[in-house]
Design a protein around this motif. Sequence first.
Motif, PDB file in Angstrom:
ATOM      1  N   THR A 208       8.196  -8.795  17.665  1.00 33.01           N
ATOM      2  CA  THR A 208       7.298  -9.939  17.740  1.00 33.01           C
ATOM      3  C   THR A 208       7.715 -10.983  16.706  1.00 33.01           C
ATOM      4  N   LYS A 209       8.021 -10.541  15.478  1.00 35.97           N
ATOM      5  CA  LYS A 209       8.477 -11.466  14.446  1.00 35.97           C
ATOM      6  C   LYS A 209       9.790 -12.108  14.872  1.00 35.97           C
TER       7      LYS A 209
ATOM      8  N   ALA B 264       5.294   0.997  17.149  1.00 33.07           N
ATOM      9  CA  ALA B 264       4.418  -0.089  16.709  1.00 33.07           C
ATOM     10  C   ALA B 264       5.162  -0.964  15.711  1.00 33.07           C
ATOM     11  N   GLY B 265       5.885  -0.331  14.793  1.00 30.67           N
ATOM     12  CA  GLY B 265       6.691  -1.093  13.830  1.00 30.67           C
ATOM     13  C   GLY B 265       7.785  -1.875  14.531  1.00 30.67           C
ATOM     14  N   THR B 266       8.426  -1.250  15.513  1.00 32.67           N
ATOM     15  CA  THR B 266       9.489  -1.919  16.253  1.00 32.67           C
ATOM     16  C   THR B 266       8.934  -3.100  17.026  1.00 32.67           C
ATOM     17  N   ILE B 267       7.791  -2.914  17.667  1.00 38.46           N
ATOM     18  CA  ILE B 267       7.161  -4.000  18.424  1.00 38.46           C
ATOM     19  C   ILE B 267       6.803  -5.140  17.481  1.00 38.46           C
ATOM     20  N   GLU B 268       6.275  -4.789  16.304  1.00 39.22           N
ATOM     21  CA  GLU B 268       5.927  -5.824  15.324  1.00 39.22           C
ATOM     22  C   GLU B 268       7.172  -6.583  14.897  1.00 39.22           C
ATOM     23  N   SER B 269       8.267  -5.851  14.670  1.00 39.67           N
ATOM     24  CA  SER B 269       9.502  -6.523  14.260  1.00 39.67           C
ATOM     25  C   SER B 269      10.050  -7.370  15.398  1.00 39.67           C
TER      26      SER B 269
END
Length: 163
Positions: A111-112, A104-109
């Motif tokens: 996405t950014k 989830a953190g990787t996907i968020e990063s």
Amino acid sequence: MAKLEENLTTSTKIFTNHETALYLELASLRQSEKDAKKALHDKGLEAAELEARILPLRTCAVELQDLVAELKGKVVNLEERATQREILLRQVEGELAEKTESLAGTIESFTKTEEELTNDAAEAYGEGFQDPIAQFDCAHPEVDLNLFGESKCVMEGQIVPRE
């Protein structure tokens, strides 16, 4: 003496009657004994028959007891395996939760990063467009460059505003 003979005759008749009754009772007892022996013999045969029928049932009961013991062992083994599987499942669920959080953190990063790349591309596109325009203006100052721009496009050989 007549009285004595009469008493003797009466006593003999009574004795004979008692003797006859005793013989009849003895005969009845002998018949009862014979019937009882026959019934006992029949019951003995019936008991032997039942014993013969019980023997395979006893053997079957022993086999069933052995089977039950074997199945109890298998149940214990399966319960142990189920417990191990539950422990393993909890471990896998924990690892999965950790990896899900990490992803989830990787996907968020990502996405950014995707947003940043989109912005960078837009900036580069704008700068990339402005640089040739500036070069063209420098080489041909007499041309009106207001006809050109990022907000315009060529359609059917004409420069028109983008829709």
